[in-house]
Structure formats: structure tokens, C-alpha cells
Scaffold this active site. Structure first.
Site, mmCIF file in Angstrom:
data_model
loop_
_atom_site.group_PDB
_atom_site.id
_atom_site.type_symbol
_atom_site.label_atom_id
_atom_site.label_comp_id
_atom_site.label_asym_id
_atom_site.label_seq_id
_atom_site.Cartn_x
_atom_site.Cartn_y
_atom_site.Cartn_z
ATOM 1 N N CYS A 87 0.833 -1.203 0.000
ATOM 2 C CA CYS A 87 0.000 0.000 0.000
ATOM 3 C C CYS A 87 0.873 1.261 0.000
ATOM 4 C CB CYS A 87 -0.975 -0.051 1.175
ATOM 5 S SG CYS A 87 -2.372 1.057 0.996
ATOM 6 N N HIS A 201 -3.630 -5.623 1.048
ATOM 7 C CA HIS A 201 -2.974 -5.849 2.340
ATOM 8 C C HIS A 201 -2.955 -7.332 2.733
ATOM 9 C CE1 HIS A 201 -2.486 -1.700 3.847
ATOM 10 N NE2 HIS A 201 -3.541 -1.435 3.092
ATOM 11 N N GLU A 203 -1.201 -8.748 4.914
ATOM 12 C CA GLU A 203 -1.040 -8.891 6.367
ATOM 13 C C GLU A 203 -2.372 -8.786 7.107
ATOM 14 O OE1 GLU A 203 -0.719 -6.139 4.795
ATOM 15 O OE2 GLU A 203 -1.091 -4.404 6.066
#
Lengths: 224, 80
Positions: A87, A201, A203
């Protein structure tokens, strides 16, 4: 045990999620403040986490590229070290020139925050080697400036070198326009395939109870 | 001495903010607007008295940080 350095700028807000994700996968992590001039010794991966470095002032990633730590990251990448930008991290990597192209304001001008399906375009790299080609992954996106731009000749080079890694798609794998990116590009790598950048994302997709665990195989590829 | 730097998305690079403003103008019945491009202006107050030196310095600033030349063009105007 693999050792991961996670960069933190003023305004970074995904550093702790990233730390949690890599520790859950059995890695040792260190948060590195942007004023540091060197990276920790013996690391296996540098992650530039998401957020709003310097409030996205001027352009997303524009001020962060002059932080002292970025010089060390460029040297690390030039020596073949693996770097992942998620990002805002992707935006910083394009600003600093480690990745081609640039990220513009989303075509509909909205901040888009939702789960998004992605298609794996190329898995012949460390990042996506645990995924199948054409596999559909469900990963959250959360950005206002994710509209990937590259000119025609630059795009051709990306394609020829297999640098296009991920594309926004629907569940059937058909290309979907999400933010206006050239050919719906969601993630790329450099020519040497050691620097990776993506807007989604991974994660945030490591526990199925929170919607998806598809991010695990992405992050695992980098530490395998 | 002041330097005025105007930064715009390159011709051919879609400008979503300019488009949104254009739509709004149309909705307000303003007629005859053919295109809208939105950019930003950065005004620098400089200590130098040499116009050439100012231009040279600001050119470097524009290249290195003020504009992203992958997607943006810029103009520099030096005013006394």
C-alpha cells in the site's frame, strides 16, 4: 528463523499488523524507525508497511523517499535483498524508483476499503511462489491513491519481463476495474524480481475468522 | 524573490479530480467548459537575487521532489 525489518515512518499505521503477521508465521521482526541510516544486520526481508507516511503530503510517498533509511533500503535492494512494499509502501517504492510507474488518485476519487478478489498473473517469483497461476485470492484493499499508472512502453516492458504479479478481478478471474489502474494492475515486481509492491494488504488476511487467510501463502513465499 | 511552481498531470494521463470538477460545473449549468485539469501550485520564497540561480535551483527541486515526472509536468515562474 527468518528475520524481518519493518519500516516505520511518521504516519505508518500497518507496522504492527505486519509484525503480528510475520511473527505468527514464525519470523523474528524488528521495527526500524525512518531516521535510522542502516538496516539491522542479517535480515532476510525488508517490509515497507502501509499507512500515510508524512500524511501523504505533496504526494503519497513523496516525502518518505528522502528519509535516511531509504538510502539503506536502496542499497539493500541493489545488492539483491528482498523488499516488499504494501500500500503506502508500494507508493514509496515507486517514488524512490525501485519500482516503475506511479500511483494516482483512485478514478472515482473515493477511499476504497473492502475485501477484493485478485488474480495471480505470475507466480514465478519469491512473493507468489506458493500461489498458483490464475489463482483467485481474497485480500482487503484500503487506499485513496491506488490507481497504478505506467506509459505504454513501460507497460510493455513490465509484461515482457513478467513483472505484473496481481490483477484486480472478480471470482471468475475476469478483470475488474476497481481504482482505474492500467490493466487493473494490483501488484508488480522489479525486473530482478527482488522488489515487490502491491496495494492490497496480505497482512490483514491471515486469519479465516477475520474473513480470509489468503495472505498467509503470499507472505510465506517471501520467507520460504 | 519568489518562485511559483505549477504542477499538472501530463496530457494523456487521466485526471479524475479535474473530471469531477467538470461534472460539477456541468451540473450547475455552466456552459462552454470543454475540459478541466486540476493541479497544484507551490510558492517558494528564495533568498537569492539571481534569477538564473533561482531557476536552476527550483528546476532541481521540481525534478527531485516537487513533481513526479512519471505522471506530472511542471512550469516554473520566477517573480521579483
Amino acid at each position: 528463523m527468518k528475520s524481518i525489518a519493518i519500516l516505520q515512518f511518521p504516519g505508518t499505521n500497518c507496522d504492527l499488523d505486519t509484525k503480528y503477521a510475520f511473527e505468527k508465521l514464525g519470523c523474528k521482526t524488528q521495527i526500524v524507525w525512518h531516521k535510522e541510516t542502516t538496516l539491522p544486520k542479517d535480515i532476510d526481508l525488508v517490509v515497507i508497511a502501509g499507512g500515510f507516511s508524512y500524511g501523504d503530503y505533496l504526494r503519497a510517498g513523496a516525502i518518505a523517499k528522502f528519509s535516511p533509511i531509504m538510502r539503506a533500503v536502496i542499497e539493500y535492494a541493489d545488492r539483491g535483498g528482498k523488499v516488499l512494499g504494501i500500500c503506502n509502501g508500494f507508493q514509496i517504492l515507486t517514488e524512490v524508483g525501485l519500482l516503475e510507474g506511479a500511483l494516482k488518485r483512485n478514478v472515482n476519487l473515493h477511499f476504497i476499503s473492502k475485501f477484493q478478489t485478485l488474480k495471480v498473473i505470475n507466480n514465478n517469483n519469491d512473493f507468489l511462489k506458493k500461489c498458483q497461476k490464475d489463482e483467485i485470492l481474497n485480500i482487503p484493499i484500503a487506499h485513496a491513491d491506488g490507481n497504478y499508472y505506467i506509459n505504454d512502453s513501460g507497460y510493455k516492458k513490465l509484461e515482457e519481463n513478467g513483472q505484473i504479479l496481481l490483477q484486480y478481478s472478480n471470482r471468475r478471474g475476469e478483470r475488474e476495474i476497481v481504482n482505474g489502474s492500467v490493466n487493473s494492475i494490483a501488484g508488480i515486481c522489479n525486473k530482478n524480481r527482488n522488489v515487490f509492491g502491491l496495494m492490497p494488504h496480505p497482512e490483514r488476511a491471515i486469519e479465516s475468522i477475520l474473513g480470509s487467510s489468503d495472505g498467509v501463502k503470499m507472505l510465506e513465499g517471501l520467507i520460504a | 524573490m519568489r518562485a511559483i511552481v505549477n504542477i499538472f498531470l501530463k496530457e494523456g494521463v487521466l485526471d479524475p479530480q479535474g473530471k469531477a470538477i467538470h461534472h460539477a460545473l456541468d451540473a450547475m449549468n455552466f456552459e462552454g467548459v470543454e475540459d478541466v485539469r486540476m493541479g497544484k501550485q507551490i510558492v517558494l520564497k528564495l533568498s537569492t537575487t539571481s534569477k538564473e540561480k533561482a531557476l536552476e535551483e527550483v528546476e532541481k527541486m521540481a525534478q527531485e521532489i516537487l513533481a513526479n515526472t512519471v505522471i506530472e509536468d511542471y512550469t516554473i515562474e520566477i517573480v521579483e
